[in-house]
Design a protein around this motif. Sequence first.
Motif, PDB file in Angstrom:
ATOM      1  N   VAL A   3       0.863  -1.178   0.000  1.00 18.48           N
ATOM      2  CA  VAL A   3       0.000   0.000   0.000  1.00 18.48           C
ATOM      3  C   VAL A   3       0.901   1.229   0.000  1.00 18.48           C
ATOM      4  O   VAL A   3       1.764   1.386   0.856  1.00 18.48           O
ATOM      5  N   GLN A   4       0.698   2.109  -0.984  1.00 17.00           N
ATOM      6  CA  GLN A   4       1.475   3.330  -1.069  1.00 17.00           C
ATOM      7  C   GLN A   4       0.812   4.414  -0.231  1.00 17.00           C
ATOM      8  O   GLN A   4      -0.410   4.442  -0.099  1.00 17.00           O
ATOM      9  N   LEU A   5       1.620   5.302   0.326  1.00 23.18           N
ATOM     10  CA  LEU A   5       1.115   6.372   1.182  1.00 23.18           C
ATOM     11  C   LEU A   5       1.460   7.721   0.577  1.00 23.18           C
ATOM     12  O   LEU A   5       2.551   7.910   0.050  1.00 23.18           O
ATOM     13  N   SER A   6       0.511   8.667   0.668  1.00 19.90           N
ATOM     14  CA  SER A   6       0.749  10.015   0.160  1.00 19.90           C
ATOM     15  C   SER A   6       0.015  11.014   1.041  1.00 19.90           C
ATOM     16  O   SER A   6      -1.148  10.820   1.364  1.00 19.90           O
ATOM     17  N   ASN A   7       0.705  12.078   1.416  1.00 24.35           N
ATOM     18  CA  ASN A   7       0.021  13.133   2.154  1.00 24.35           C
ATOM     19  C   ASN A   7      -0.674  14.104   1.193  1.00 24.35           C
ATOM     20  O   ASN A   7      -1.353  15.023   1.620  1.00 24.35           O
ATOM     21  N   LEU A   8      -0.526  13.881  -0.100  1.00 23.47           N
ATOM     22  CA  LEU A   8      -1.226  14.670  -1.112  1.00 23.47           C
ATOM     23  C   LEU A   8      -2.626  14.105  -1.315  1.00 23.47           C
ATOM     24  O   LEU A   8      -2.908  12.986  -0.902  1.00 23.47           O
ATOM     25  N   GLU A   9      -3.475  14.834  -2.010  1.00 24.45           N
ATOM     26  CA  GLU A   9      -4.810  14.317  -2.296  1.00 24.45           C
ATOM     27  C   GLU A   9      -4.804  13.381  -3.501  1.00 24.45           C
ATOM     28  O   GLU A   9      -5.840  12.848  -3.873  1.00 24.45           O
ATOM     29  N   HIS A  10      -3.641  13.207  -4.107  1.00 25.67           N
ATOM     30  CA  HIS A  10      -3.495  12.292  -5.224  1.00 25.67           C
ATOM     31  C   HIS A  10      -2.204  11.494  -5.044  1.00 25.67           C
ATOM     32  O   HIS A  10      -1.444  11.739  -4.119  1.00 25.67           O
ATOM     33  N   PRO A 146     -10.449  12.766  -3.657  1.00 28.92           N
ATOM     34  CA  PRO A 146     -10.949  11.993  -2.510  1.00 28.92           C
ATOM     35  C   PRO A 146     -11.617  12.840  -1.453  1.00 28.92           C
ATOM     36  O   PRO A 146     -12.264  12.325  -0.551  1.00 28.92           O
ATOM     37  N   PHE A 147     -11.509  14.162  -1.541  1.00 27.71           N
ATOM     38  CA  PHE A 147     -12.088  15.022  -0.518  1.00 27.71           C
ATOM     39  C   PHE A 147     -13.389  15.675  -0.951  1.00 27.71           C
ATOM     40  O   PHE A 147     -13.864  16.596  -0.329  1.00 27.71           O
ATOM     41  N   GLY A 148     -13.984  15.234  -2.023  1.00 30.30           N
ATOM     42  CA  GLY A 148     -15.276  15.806  -2.380  1.00 30.30           C
ATOM     43  C   GLY A 148     -15.458  15.862  -3.783  1.00 30.30           C
ATOM     44  O   GLY A 148     -15.913  15.860  -4.704  1.00 30.30           O
TER      45      GLY A 148
END
Length: 148
Positions: A3-10, A146-148
């Motif tokens: 599973v890759q992790l990103s603090n970005l919305e993409h 992912p935020f709306g």
Amino acid sequence: MTVQLSNLEHLPNYQITERLDVVYGSTVRSKHVGKDLFAGLKNIVGGELTAYTELLEESRQEAIDRMIVKAEALGADAVVGLRFSTSSIAQGASELFVYGTAVKAIPMPQQVYQTPPSDSHHQSGQQPNLQSSAPTATDDLPRFNPFG
């Protein structure tokens, strides 16, 4: 698959195809009495409290690992919008909380750069032509927020 992790919305170089759910992980830790006494002495002379730095690093990793287990259970390829939060639970005990949105994602087609053929009609110093690889079925998917 990891599973890759990103603090970005993409997720860079990936197209998000499905939003699965919010996932989280947490851990509650308390201070160690012996380390706390040493930290009190260190406060007098100053400097990094390495015992607490290590405690926080272990806590972050444990919370992330717990979140990843939940993301994997949903079949996620990645978690985006990753955030950390802390709170005080009791005297000397704190919670470290990590959360994000579990998503399905597919790699975006790589773009191929080609240099133009050299002949007398082309000027030197021209920029290379940008050509993308063969179109895929994902080209017609809308960009996912992912935020709306």
